[in-house]
Each structure stands twice: as structure tokens, then as C-alpha cells.
Write an enzyme that holds these catalytic residues in place. Structure first.
Site, PDB file in Angstrom:
ATOM      1  NE  ARG A  14      20.921 -70.331 -81.315  1.00 53.40           N
ATOM      2  CZ  ARG A  14      20.194 -70.082 -80.229  1.00 53.40           C
ATOM      3  NH1 ARG A  14      20.736 -70.279 -79.018  1.00 53.40           N
ATOM      4  NH2 ARG A  14      18.964 -69.638 -80.317  1.00 53.40           N
ATOM      5  CE  LYS A  57      22.409 -72.673 -74.092  1.00 53.77           C
ATOM      6  NZ  LYS A  57      22.562 -73.886 -74.936  1.00 53.77           N
TER       7      LYS A  57
END
Length: 287
Positions: free
Chosen positions: A265, A231
Site C-alpha cells: 500500500r 512513514k
């Protein structure tokens, strides 16, 4: 605010009629069936590609496969329910048929998509909005009696990064989950996983503040899922592309594991399994 609740935490999920033990952290593999997910290498376009990716994830040690057909990156294009179903149902059906023992999560904030994917073979609902974007979601989860992952977010994927502000970030996240958990338990939902929502309605500094204080979320005695994989909270700090962000992802996953994360995740299963193994070795080492 944090307290030692590790020994009391719920460490099992009733999933597909089996008890899934999260006393040792597990990996959830990301399977994006969208044309516009932020990490281009993760995009899946066909059923065959989805099956090949799933087989790789399983062989590398993933416990869950998270199928997402609606891109939740900041500013993502809003698609219709029908389009989301058209993308997700064939993939869920194919994985359920080809890998019948695999636990499938459906990444959606829409109750109709959740219910139809459950019928198609999914076992878990992963909702970025924690019921805030569909008033029917909590009732649907209660009816389906499946594990429910709920994330902290303000706004929508289209608006969430429009100057997010907080008076006290950690306290506001705790209040948010307190209210959501109470509503779900009132409806009889038994298996709840919380996701702090790194990268959702948070600045870079918000993300790192929340990670620093993440252990406070152990007060709920529920499994915590984290999603840092490649991210912008990594790429912007290091000034790199997301293709080069595996090392940064592993660093943040390691910190989260030390603070109580139960599910990672990720896009990169093998690296995450190794991260868990080494973190567990440290935790249970005796000299």
C-alpha cells in the site's frame, strides 16, 4: 514460530466477481481525500483531482485504489460519520463510473461508511481497527461478502501512540489476528487480508522488530498487506522529511516482499511496481 506456508497460502481474492491473483504481489495506491493526511503531497481535494490521480495510478500498474476520507495519522482529528461519507461517496462514485474495471478499496473503520461506499461502487473494505472501533463491522463485512483488510492496532488514531507497550510484540499480534480471523470465519467471511499495522500503536523499534519477524505471520496462510510509504519509521531513522522518503520506502517494501508481503500500500506506484518486478526476478531466477 514461522513455518513454510507459502505454497499453501490463499493467493486469490473474489473481488467484483473476478478472482484476483496475488501469487505475484500487487500494489494498492493511496488516495487520501482528507485535508490533514501526514503526507501533504497525497492530499486530494476535488473529484477531478481524484480522477487524475486514479488514472495515473492505473497507468503505472496499481491493482487497487484505496480511498480514505478519515485521516489515521497519530493524533488525527476525529470527524463525524456524515463528514466521512460526504468526502468519500462522491470520489468512489466518480472512480467507479470513470474507471469501471478498477478495484476500489474504502479505508474506514465505520460499518456505515463501508456499506454505503460499497453501494457507491467500492469492492474492498480496509479497516485499520479490525472491527474494534465499530461493533457492527464484522457483521457488515459478512453481509456484503467483500474482501476485508484488517490491521493490527491498539487504541484509536488519537491515542495509539501514547506510549504503546508489549510483552511480546509478535506473539501479541499473532494472538490478535488469530481471534479476529476465527470470528470472521465463523460469520462466513471468505476473503481476509491481514495488515501488521506498521506505524500504528508501535514505537520505531516495535516497527522494525515486527518487520524482522514478519514472516511469522505466514502461519495464517492469508495475504499480507504492508504500508510503510513515507512513514515516520523511515523519516525519523534517516532524519529526513517524508517528501524525501521514497528510497527508504522501497527498501522496506523489498524486505517485506522477501518475508511474504502480497500487497504494497503506497503513495508511489511506479517505484513499487519496479520493486516487485525485481524482487520477483530474484525469487524465480535459476542459474
Amino acid at each position: 514460530m514461522a513455518k513454510d506456508t507459502f505454497l499453501n497460502r490463499k493467493v486469490t481474492l473474489n473481488c467484483k466477481g473476478k478472482l484476483i491473483d496475488l501469487s505475484s504481489p500487487a500494489v494498492m495506491a493511496i488516495l487520501n481525500v482528507t485535508p490533514d493526511s501526514f503526507y501533504g503531497n497525497s492530499r486530494i481535494n476535488t473529484v477531478d483531482e481524484a480522477l487524475k490521480a486514479t488514472e495515473k495510478f492505473i497507468n503505472e500498474g496499481a491493482t487497487f485504489i484505496d480511498v480514505g476520507a478519515y485521516s489515521s495519522r497519530p493524533g488525527a482529528v476525529d470527524i463525524s460519520v456524515d463528514e466521512e461519507l460526504n468526502r468519500s461517496i462522491p470520489i468512489v462514485q466518480a472512480i467507479a463510473k470513470e474507471f469501471p474495471d478498477t478495484l476500489i478499496s474504502i479505508d474506514t473503520f465505520r460499518a456505515k461508511v463501508a456499506e454505503e461506499c460499497k453501494t457507491a461502487g467500492a469492492h474492498i473494505i480496509n479497516d485499520i481497527s479490525a472491527g474494534s472501533l465499530d461493533k457492527d463491522m464484522f457483521d457488515t463485512v459478512a453481509k456484503l461478502q467483500v474482501p476485508y483488510i484488517m490491521m493490527h492496532m491498539k487504541g484509536t488514531p488519537q491515542t495509539m501512540q501514547h506510549e504503546p507497550t508489549y510483552q511480546n510484540l509478535t506473539l501479541e499480534v499473532i494472538i490478535y489476528f488469530t481471534e479476529k480471523i476465527a470470528a470472521l470465519k465463523k460469520l462466513g467471511v471468505k476473503d481476509i487480508i491481514i495488515d501488521p499495522g506498521f506505524g500504528f500503536a508501535k514505537t520505531i523499534d516495535h516497527n522494525y522488530e515486527l518487520l524482522q519477524k514478519m514472516a511469522d505471520l505466514n502461519i495464517f496462510e492469508l495475504p499480507i498487506l504492508v504500508g510503510f510509504s513515507r512513514k515516520s519509521m523511515i523519516t525519523k531513522v534517516l532524519d529526513i522529511k517524508n517528501e524525501d522518503a521514497l528510497n527508504g520506502t522501497t527498501v522496506l517494501n523489498t524486505i517485506a516482499l522477501q518475508k511474504g508481503a502480497a500487497i504494497l500500500r503506497v503513495h508511489d506506484v511506479k517505484a513499487s511496481i519496479e520493486c516487485i518486478k525485481l524482487s520477483e526476478k530474484v525469487k524465480f531466477a535459476y542459474f
